[in-house]
Every structure is written in C-alpha cells, then in structure tokens.
Design a protein around this motif. Structure first.
Motif, PDB file in Angstrom:
ATOM      1  N   ASP A   1      -6.724  -2.027  -5.795  1.00 50.75           N
ATOM      2  CA  ASP A   1      -5.497  -1.331  -6.214  1.00 50.75           C
ATOM      3  C   ASP A   1      -5.700   0.188  -6.256  1.00 50.75           C
ATOM      4  OD1 ASP A   1      -7.162  -1.409  -8.394  1.00 50.75           O
ATOM      5  OD2 ASP A   1      -5.711  -2.294  -9.774  1.00 50.75           O
TER       6      ASP A   1
ATOM      7  N   GLU B   1      -3.976  -5.862  -4.937  1.00 54.18           N
ATOM      8  CA  GLU B   1      -3.771  -6.266  -3.547  1.00 54.18           C
ATOM      9  C   GLU B   1      -3.681  -5.043  -2.643  1.00 54.18           C
ATOM     10  OE1 GLU B   1       0.196  -7.946  -2.706  1.00 54.18           O
ATOM     11  OE2 GLU B   1       0.493  -7.870  -4.871  1.00 54.18           O
ATOM     12  N   LEU B   2      -4.045  -5.260  -1.392  1.00 53.00           N
ATOM     13  CA  LEU B   2      -4.083  -4.183  -0.415  1.00 53.00           C
ATOM     14  C   LEU B   2      -3.016  -4.446   0.634  1.00 53.00           C
ATOM     15  CD1 LEU B   2      -5.871  -1.665   0.187  1.00 53.00           C
ATOM     16  CD2 LEU B   2      -7.145  -3.093   1.754  1.00 53.00           C
ATOM     17  N   LYS B   3      -2.106  -3.493   0.825  1.00 56.44           N
ATOM     18  CA  LYS B   3      -1.042  -3.643   1.813  1.00 56.44           C
ATOM     19  C   LYS B   3      -1.315  -2.796   3.049  1.00 56.44           C
ATOM     20  CE  LYS B   3       2.050  -4.251  -2.047  1.00 56.44           C
ATOM     21  NZ  LYS B   3       2.488  -3.395  -3.115  1.00 56.44           N
ATOM     22  N   SER B   4      -2.036  -1.698   2.857  1.00 61.41           N
ATOM     23  CA  SER B   4      -2.298  -0.771   3.958  1.00 61.41           C
ATOM     24  C   SER B   4      -3.463  -1.251   4.810  1.00 61.41           C
ATOM     25  CB  SER B   4      -2.643   0.608   3.415  1.00 61.41           C
ATOM     26  OG  SER B   4      -1.634   1.063   2.552  1.00 61.41           O
ATOM     27  N   LYS B   5      -3.407  -0.888   6.094  1.00 64.49           N
ATOM     28  CA  LYS B   5      -4.512  -1.169   7.012  1.00 64.49           C
ATOM     29  C   LYS B   5      -5.515  -0.034   6.851  1.00 64.49           C
ATOM     30  CE  LYS B   5      -5.512  -1.741  11.905  1.00 64.49           C
ATOM     31  NZ  LYS B   5      -4.956  -1.743  13.267  1.00 64.49           N
TER      32      LYS B   5
ATOM     33  N   THR C   1      -5.893   6.544   6.304  1.00 71.10           N
ATOM     34  CA  THR C   1      -6.154   5.333   7.092  1.00 71.10           C
ATOM     35  C   THR C   1      -7.612   4.906   6.962  1.00 71.10           C
ATOM     36  OG1 THR C   1      -6.599   6.670   9.051  1.00 71.10           O
ATOM     37  CG2 THR C   1      -4.349   5.813   8.788  1.00 71.10           C
TER      38      THR C   1
ATOM     39  N   ALA D   1      -5.523  -7.624   5.566  1.00 72.19           N
ATOM     40  CA  ALA D   1      -4.521  -6.554   5.726  1.00 72.19           C
ATOM     41  C   ALA D   1      -4.670  -5.857   7.084  1.00 72.19           C
ATOM     42  CB  ALA D   1      -4.655  -5.544   4.598  1.00 72.19           C
TER      43      ALA D   1
ATOM     44  N   GLU E   1      -1.687   5.380  -0.345  1.00 73.88           N
ATOM     45  CA  GLU E   1      -0.260   5.715  -0.428  1.00 73.88           C
ATOM     46  C   GLU E   1      -0.049   7.187  -0.798  1.00 73.88           C
ATOM     47  OE1 GLU E   1       1.392   3.010  -3.247  1.00 73.88           O
ATOM     48  OE2 GLU E   1       1.297   1.293  -1.881  1.00 73.88           O
TER      49      GLU E   1
ATOM     50  N   ALA F   1      -9.650  -9.535   1.536  1.00 75.19           N
ATOM     51  CA  ALA F   1      -8.367  -8.842   1.386  1.00 75.19           C
ATOM     52  C   ALA F   1      -8.230  -7.691   2.378  1.00 75.19           C
ATOM     53  CB  ALA F   1      -8.215  -8.331  -0.044  1.00 75.19           C
TER      54      ALA F   1
ATOM     55  N   GLN G   1      -5.546   1.277  -2.628  1.00 71.89           N
ATOM     56  CA  GLN G   1      -4.145   1.252  -2.193  1.00 71.89           C
ATOM     57  C   GLN G   1      -3.402   2.478  -2.714  1.00 71.89           C
ATOM     58  OE1 GLN G   1      -2.614  -0.867  -0.093  1.00 71.89           O
ATOM     59  NE2 GLN G   1      -0.743   0.328  -0.303  1.00 71.89           N
TER      60      GLN G   1
END
Length: 148
Positions: free
Chosen positions: A80, A118-122, A92, A141, A87, A137, A83
C-alpha cells in the motif's frame, strides 16, 4: 538581615564531616572507617557488582537466550505504501534510491517488500527481499521484481 540568618551560598559547603581531626571532634581515631579490613586502608576500591564475597547477582542468575550475530534486520515496506508512492509521484519503477529519497529508508537499511494492501499499478520494484504474497501481488498487477 543580621548575623543569625546568614547562610553560605548554596552549593558552596560540600561536607560538614571534619574527619581525622583528633579524638575531641568525635571523628578521630579510625576517622569513620571502622577497624581493620580493606575498607579502613587508603586507596581501596571495589569492583562494580561486588557483594562482599557473596556470589554476585549477575552470576547467580542463569544465562538465557541466544543472540544471532549474523541476523539481518530488514526494514519492511508494504504494497500500500508503494501504491501510494506510485500514485502520488506517477512512478513506474521503485528502487532503493526512490525509497531513500522519500524518507522511507536510510542509507544502510536492507529493504524487504511486504504484502499488506493491494497493488493496482504496474511497477518494477527493486529491493533486497520480497515476501511471497508481495511477489505474487506485484506479478499479478503486471509488474516485475528485481532482487538487489
């Protein structure tokens, strides 16, 4: 102000005992040192923890535990947090220098990525170690891990 209420300046009088000034002083003779023994002689010192010949406390108590001198202390960084960094600064790739720059680790730390959040970004994440959940995780992603 008169003679009856004069006092020396605070801290100027150290010790009121006048030792070794004859028998009339009440502290002559042995000069408050007692009779015979090492304590009555000049230049005596006792070791720290000496209890007069009784087994000292540090030797009476049993030894407990084991300290591994080769233990590696990791600084944990959770998903988190990664992430949030990604953001906030539109990153990247996250490496040790990035974490140090944002104040999460210091220069001599060893970093381990942990799986909370949780990780949403690549992301391409570079660290010294990864937990199994963090590794899954990051790869789920679409990111990559690099061990330093």
């Amino acid at each position: 102000m008169n003679l009856s209420n004069l006092k020396p300046a605070e801290g100027s009088v150290k010790n009121s005992k006048r030792v070794g000034r004859g028998t009339g002083s009440g502290r002559g003779g042995t000069s408050t040192r007692g009779h015979k023994g090492a304590g009555s002689r000049s230049g005596t010192t006792t070791k720290v923890g000496f209890e007069g010949g009784q087994m000292p406390l540090q030797r009476r108590i049993p030894k407990v535990g084991f300290k591994n001198i080769n233990r590696v202390e990791y600084v944990g960084v959770n998903l988190d947090v990664l992430q949030g960094l990604a953001e906030k600064f539109s990153l990247t790739a996250i490496d040790f220098d990035t974490l140090k720059e944002h104040g999460l680790v210091s220069k001599n730390d060893v970093v381990k990525v942990l799986g909370r959040g949780e990780l949403k970004s690549k992301l391409e994440v570079k660290a010294h170690a990864f937990s199994a959940t963090a590794q899954k995780a990051i790869e789920a992603a679409g990111g990559a891990i690099v061990k330093l």
